[in-house]
Structures are given as structure tokens and as C-alpha cells.
Enzyme design. Sequence first.
Site, PDB file in Angstrom:
ATOM      1  N   TRP A 192       0.927  -1.271   0.070  1.00 56.55           N
ATOM      2  CA  TRP A 192      -0.088   0.191   0.012  1.00 56.55           C
ATOM      3  C   TRP A 192       0.876   1.339  -0.059  1.00 56.55           C
ATOM      4  O   TRP A 192       1.872   1.314   0.791  1.00 56.55           O
ATOM      5  CB  TRP A 192      -0.961   0.250   1.287  1.00 56.55           C
ATOM      6  CG  TRP A 192      -1.677   1.303   1.289  1.00 56.55           C
ATOM      7  CD1 TRP A 192      -2.783   1.716   0.538  1.00 56.55           C
ATOM      8  CD2 TRP A 192      -1.422   2.480   1.973  1.00 56.55           C
ATOM      9  NE1 TRP A 192      -3.199   3.020   0.764  1.00 56.55           N
ATOM     10  CE2 TRP A 192      -2.210   3.678   1.767  1.00 56.55           C
ATOM     11  CE3 TRP A 192      -0.414   2.839   3.017  1.00 56.55           C
ATOM     12  CZ2 TRP A 192      -2.341   4.772   2.552  1.00 56.55           C
ATOM     13  CZ3 TRP A 192      -0.459   4.078   3.728  1.00 56.55           C
ATOM     14  CH2 TRP A 192      -1.650   5.078   3.314  1.00 56.55           C
ATOM     15  N   GLU A 233      -3.071  -2.876  -2.467  1.00 55.71           N
ATOM     16  CA  GLU A 233      -4.303  -2.364  -1.840  1.00 55.71           C
ATOM     17  C   GLU A 233      -4.590  -0.932  -2.284  1.00 55.71           C
ATOM     18  O   GLU A 233      -3.795   0.018  -2.063  1.00 55.71           O
ATOM     19  CB  GLU A 233      -3.836  -2.252  -0.205  1.00 55.71           C
ATOM     20  CG  GLU A 233      -5.288  -1.689   0.561  1.00 55.71           C
ATOM     21  CD  GLU A 233      -4.744  -1.532   1.897  1.00 55.71           C
ATOM     22  OE1 GLU A 233      -3.374  -1.478   2.229  1.00 55.71           O
ATOM     23  OE2 GLU A 233      -5.443  -1.191   2.834  1.00 55.71           O
ATOM     24  N   LYS A 235      -7.146   2.719  -2.466  1.00 58.13           N
ATOM     25  CA  LYS A 235      -7.731   3.628  -1.533  1.00 58.13           C
ATOM     26  C   LYS A 235      -8.518   4.771  -2.087  1.00 58.13           C
ATOM     27  O   LYS A 235      -8.194   5.293  -3.526  1.00 58.13           O
ATOM     28  CB  LYS A 235      -6.997   4.145  -0.559  1.00 58.13           C
ATOM     29  CG  LYS A 235      -7.559   4.885   0.666  1.00 58.13           C
ATOM     30  CD  LYS A 235      -6.216   5.096   1.690  1.00 58.13           C
ATOM     31  CE  LYS A 235      -6.813   5.835   2.839  1.00 58.13           C
ATOM     32  NZ  LYS A 235      -5.631   5.851   3.979  1.00 58.13           N
ATOM     33  N   ASP A 267      -9.638  -3.393   1.307  1.00 48.67           N
ATOM     34  CA  ASP A 267      -9.794  -2.870   2.890  1.00 48.67           C
ATOM     35  C   ASP A 267     -11.162  -2.175   3.117  1.00 48.67           C
ATOM     36  O   ASP A 267     -11.567  -1.433   2.140  1.00 48.67           O
ATOM     37  CB  ASP A 267      -8.694  -1.686   3.016  1.00 48.67           C
ATOM     38  CG  ASP A 267      -8.516  -1.246   4.624  1.00 48.67           C
ATOM     39  OD1 ASP A 267      -9.651  -0.890   4.832  1.00 48.67           O
ATOM     40  OD2 ASP A 267      -7.536  -1.121   5.227  1.00 48.67           O
ATOM     41  N   HIS A 270     -11.635   1.595   2.695  1.00 47.93           N
ATOM     42  CA  HIS A 270     -11.019   2.289   1.610  1.00 47.93           C
ATOM     43  C   HIS A 270     -11.921   2.570   0.455  1.00 47.93           C
ATOM     44  O   HIS A 270     -11.572   2.904  -0.900  1.00 47.93           O
ATOM     45  CB  HIS A 270     -10.035   1.468   0.850  1.00 47.93           C
ATOM     46  CG  HIS A 270      -8.764   1.499   1.997  1.00 47.93           C
ATOM     47  ND1 HIS A 270      -7.569   1.415   1.342  1.00 47.93           N
ATOM     48  CD2 HIS A 270      -8.558   2.363   3.269  1.00 47.93           C
ATOM     49  CE1 HIS A 270      -6.501   1.748   2.452  1.00 47.93           C
ATOM     50  NE2 HIS A 270      -7.233   2.266   3.641  1.00 47.93           N
ATOM     51  N   HIS A 294      -8.448  -6.517   4.532  1.00 49.05           N
ATOM     52  CA  HIS A 294      -8.160  -5.716   5.281  1.00 49.05           C
ATOM     53  C   HIS A 294      -9.462  -5.573   6.127  1.00 49.05           C
ATOM     54  O   HIS A 294     -10.080  -4.699   5.877  1.00 49.05           O
ATOM     55  CB  HIS A 294      -7.460  -4.506   5.017  1.00 49.05           C
ATOM     56  CG  HIS A 294      -5.968  -4.701   5.177  1.00 49.05           C
ATOM     57  ND1 HIS A 294      -5.072  -3.568   5.073  1.00 49.05           N
ATOM     58  CD2 HIS A 294      -5.124  -5.596   5.288  1.00 49.05           C
ATOM     59  CE1 HIS A 294      -3.887  -4.100   5.085  1.00 49.05           C
ATOM     60  NE2 HIS A 294      -3.865  -5.326   4.995  1.00 49.05           N
ATOM     61  N   ASP A 302     -12.334   8.686   8.386  1.00 50.40           N
ATOM     62  CA  ASP A 302     -11.253   7.808   8.915  1.00 50.40           C
ATOM     63  C   ASP A 302     -11.715   6.136   8.279  1.00 50.40           C
ATOM     64  O   ASP A 302     -12.865   5.970   8.539  1.00 50.40           O
ATOM     65  CB  ASP A 302     -11.417   7.876  10.391  1.00 50.40           C
ATOM     66  CG  ASP A 302     -10.411   6.800  10.846  1.00 50.40           C
ATOM     67  OD1 ASP A 302      -8.984   6.701  10.500  1.00 50.40           O
ATOM     68  OD2 ASP A 302     -10.589   5.794  11.706  1.00 50.40           O
ATOM     69  N   ASP A 304      -9.976   3.443   9.731  1.00 50.78           N
ATOM     70  CA  ASP A 304      -9.343   2.533  10.335  1.00 50.78           C
ATOM     71  C   ASP A 304     -10.075   2.576  11.830  1.00 50.78           C
ATOM     72  O   ASP A 304      -9.139   2.313  12.679  1.00 50.78           O
ATOM     73  CB  ASP A 304      -7.884   2.746  10.454  1.00 50.78           C
ATOM     74  CG  ASP A 304      -7.398   2.624   9.046  1.00 50.78           C
ATOM     75  OD1 ASP A 304      -7.219   1.496   8.409  1.00 50.78           O
ATOM     76  OD2 ASP A 304      -6.975   3.746   8.434  1.00 50.78           O
ATOM     77  N   ASP A 334      -6.983  -4.582   9.990  1.00 52.15           N
ATOM     78  CA  ASP A 334      -6.097  -3.237   9.774  1.00 52.15           C
ATOM     79  C   ASP A 334      -6.994  -2.041  10.406  1.00 52.15           C
ATOM     80  O   ASP A 334      -7.844  -1.634   9.957  1.00 52.15           O
ATOM     81  CB  ASP A 334      -5.913  -2.776   8.429  1.00 52.15           C
ATOM     82  CG  ASP A 334      -5.315  -1.529   8.090  1.00 52.15           C
ATOM     83  OD1 ASP A 334      -4.663  -1.276   9.264  1.00 52.15           O
ATOM     84  OD2 ASP A 334      -5.216  -1.082   6.837  1.00 52.15           O
TER      85      ASP A 334
HETATM   86  C1  RNT Z   1      -3.605   2.789   4.916  1.00 53.53           C
HETATM   87  C2  RNT Z   1      -3.765   1.197   4.519  1.00 53.53           C
HETATM   88  C3  RNT Z   1      -2.682   0.411   5.101  1.00 53.53           C
HETATM   89  C4  RNT Z   1      -2.125   0.587   6.182  1.00 53.53           C
HETATM   90  C5  RNT Z   1      -1.265  -0.248   6.996  1.00 53.53           C
HETATM   91  C6  RNT Z   1      -0.680   0.442   8.326  1.00 53.53           C
HETATM   92  O1  RNT Z   1      -4.693   3.332   4.548  1.00 53.53           O
HETATM   93  O2  RNT Z   1      -4.974   0.727   5.119  1.00 53.53           O
HETATM   94  O3  RNT Z   1      -3.082  -0.787   5.048  1.00 53.53           O
HETATM   95  O4  RNT Z   1      -3.210   0.941   7.319  1.00 53.53           O
HETATM   96  O5  RNT Z   1      -0.565  -0.807   6.063  1.00 53.53           O
HETATM   97 ZN    ZN Z   2      -5.506  -1.430   4.769  1.00 51.13          ZN
END
Ligand code: RNT
Ligand code: ZN
Length: 426
Positions: A192, A233, A235, A267, A270, A294, A302, A304, A334
Amino acid sequence: MFKVLTTAEIKQRYESAKKEFANLGVDTEAALKTLAATPISLHCWQGDDVHGFEVHDEAVSGGGIMSTGNYPGCACNGDMLRKDAEAALKLIPGLKRFNLHAIYAETDGKVVDRDEIEPRHFDKWMKWAKKQGVSLDFNPTFFAHPLANDGYTLSHADKKVRDFWIRHDKACRKIAEAMGKAQGNPCIVNHWIPDGAKDQPVDRMGPRKRLIAAYDEIFSEKISPKYIRDGVESKLFGIGSEDYVVGSHEFYMAYAMTRPDLMITFDMGHFHPTETIHDKIAALMLFKNELLLHVSRGVRWDSDHVVNFNDDLRNLFQQLVRTGSLPKTHIALDFFDGSINRIGAWVVGTRATQKALLCALLEPTKTLLKYEKDGDNAMKLALLEELKGAPWEAVYDEFCRREKVAVGTAWINDLVDYDRNVAKKR
Ligand code: RNT
Ligand code: ZN
């Protein structure tokens, strides 16, 4: 203190749940077997707010991700982080893996830049993982570095910067290969990059063209799939890359579709804030036979937040199970929250993930499919609703008991203990 259930109580509740599920045509023992055999990869970075152990002379930017909060007891070196991770692992039943980032290299106080890290800088982690009985996964770190400060890494316009990051990723894949060899199963590597722009770049194609070349160069070094598997990955946006992200969903879908060895990493946080990933599974897995997840929770901007047992998570695991994709999926977590006890965050997120998986495994899918085929859609809806109240929790409790892990609310007692006696005493 929460009451600890007796073994007899847990077994009794399980036996009654087992009967209820049997009435629905569901075998709880088969579900427990699959649950126990499905590894979940815990991410080291929840333990220290994504800091890592590097020392920098100049300020480094977050690279689009940031852990907020300052809860006492944050681990600040490898020994502390490992101790905290052990505390979390003890409160989670089932098969676990552990996911490291390159910034968690241990270099004995020496400055080793990211393009020079080697497997030996992860010796302590590898020894620890072996002792814990967990396998390791790995990530190159393309953020929090002076050469990431202007928002571009592998797609940077300056070849010197690009080459630095290409060398970094190559070094990381070698480290992962060493891990895969040592543990006897593939180390899952997730790629990523934060690359992107805050506002209206005129050239939106150039960086993507450079990114293709950079990844092609990185993946031209063939490493046996016995040792590593690579995922890319995407986003939609990050902090400071609100308008443009080079590695967008379309970019990586096209890139990974034209490179058969690569996995897509989805993810959950994302995508557009109202976009979920569960429906993507039944499309992508018609074309790919491996997937990296993820597991995360997006809240407004946000991506995460600590994962909890919500509909998004349940829908995701339903799709993995219903489409037969579970054995082809690598499940990694994640999220990062520095505002609460970090061990608690790990355990809450992992247990929620397992519960969602278990619910999916306890579904009478054949009956639902038959209703659907016969046009009995009200019956299908009714059964789906009734299933929400089915006693799956008694099955999860039995899983914990068999795995010798604190059952139900009892694990919160252990968390309080660790919080008061270890974390807050630091
Ligand atoms: C960031 C991504 C990535 C990170 C990690 C720390 O938006 O999700 O995967 O969170 O690699
Ligand atoms: Zn991620």
C-alpha cells in the site's frame, strides 16, 4: 468483575444451541472446525499507533494515515510491543498470524535506511513468532519517511525517489521470503502506498504510468509462492490526498487482473463512505483465486476504526462463505485507535471478526437458496431475520472454552488487569 461461567454452564448452553442449529440443518461441530482452522492476522501497528522503531532527524509526515489519541501505556520498543501482543493473543481463540510493517525492524540503535533492511533485522520477531506458534505477514512501509513527505513514493516524478522506494519494496519481499521459509507457509505481503494529491492535480495519468513501471520492476523479482504472496491495496482518499489517489480501485483492479500472480487487497474502509465491500467478493472471485482482506471499519473520513460486529462485517463473511471463497482468502486486520487501551482494541476487533465468520458458517444456506429459487422470498427474509437471534454466541463461547481462552465478558476482567498493572504503570 464479570462472573466467569463454569465449564458445565458453557457446555450446557452449547448443547442446547447445537440442537437448535441442528433443527435448522446446521452442524455446529463442522462450523467450529472451520473456525478453528481459519487464521486471522493481527496487525502489529494497533499496538503502538503505527509509530514503529525508526528514529528520524527531520519531521516525517503521516502519509495519509494517522492514529489519534494518547491512551497511557503505548509500547515504544520491540519487547513492549511483543509483550502487549502476547497479552492480546492469549485473549483470542483460534489460529492467529501476526502482521509486521518494515518500520518495526530492530537495528540495535543503528540507522539503517529502508532500502537497506534485511531479514536479520527481524530475527527477534521471527524467534518470538515461532515461540508463540504464529506465522508472520509483512508490509513495506511507504509513509513516515523524509522521502514520502511530498506525498509521492513509487509514483514520484523524481527517479531517485522512485528508485529508493523500489529498493525498499524489493528488500521487504526478501524479508518476507525469509519469514515464509522459516515458518513453512507463505508470508502475505501487502503493498500500500499513500501517493496522491490534496487538490486537483492536472496530470492524473503520469503518476499511474510511473506506478505501473515501478511495480513491474518490483514484481519482476520472482519469489516462490511457497514463501510469499503479494497483494495490492487501493484507497479512495486519505488525509492530504482527498482529491486524488494514484493507487485507486480501478487502477489496482486493472493492474492485478493483468498480473495473474497478484492478489487484490480489499480494505473495508477504503471506499466511498457508504460503499461496502461484500458485493465485490462475488464479482472478483470469478476472476481471481486468491484474495487479501483488510478487516477495518470506516467512520466518516477515517478508514481505520476498531472493527465491531456490525452488518458490514457480517455481510462480508456471509459472502466469503456463500461463494466458497473462505479458503482462498487471507484475513488480516487493519485498524488503529490510540485513544483506548490498545490490547483491548486488538481483542475486540479480532473477536468480532471471528464472530462474524462463525455466524456465516452457521447459516442454513441451502434452505435460503431453496427459498430463493422457489420464489419464496418472504420466507427467505423471515429466516434471515430469525437467524439474527440464533444462539451463535453459545457456540462462540464453547469455541473459547475449547481453546482455553476467557469466555464471554470474562476476558474484560483480564483486560482491566493488564490495563491497571502493566499499561498504566509504564
Ligand atoms: C492505509 C492502509 C494500509 C495501512 C497499513 C498500516 O490506509 O489501509 O493498509 O493501514 O499498512
Ligand atoms: Zn489497509
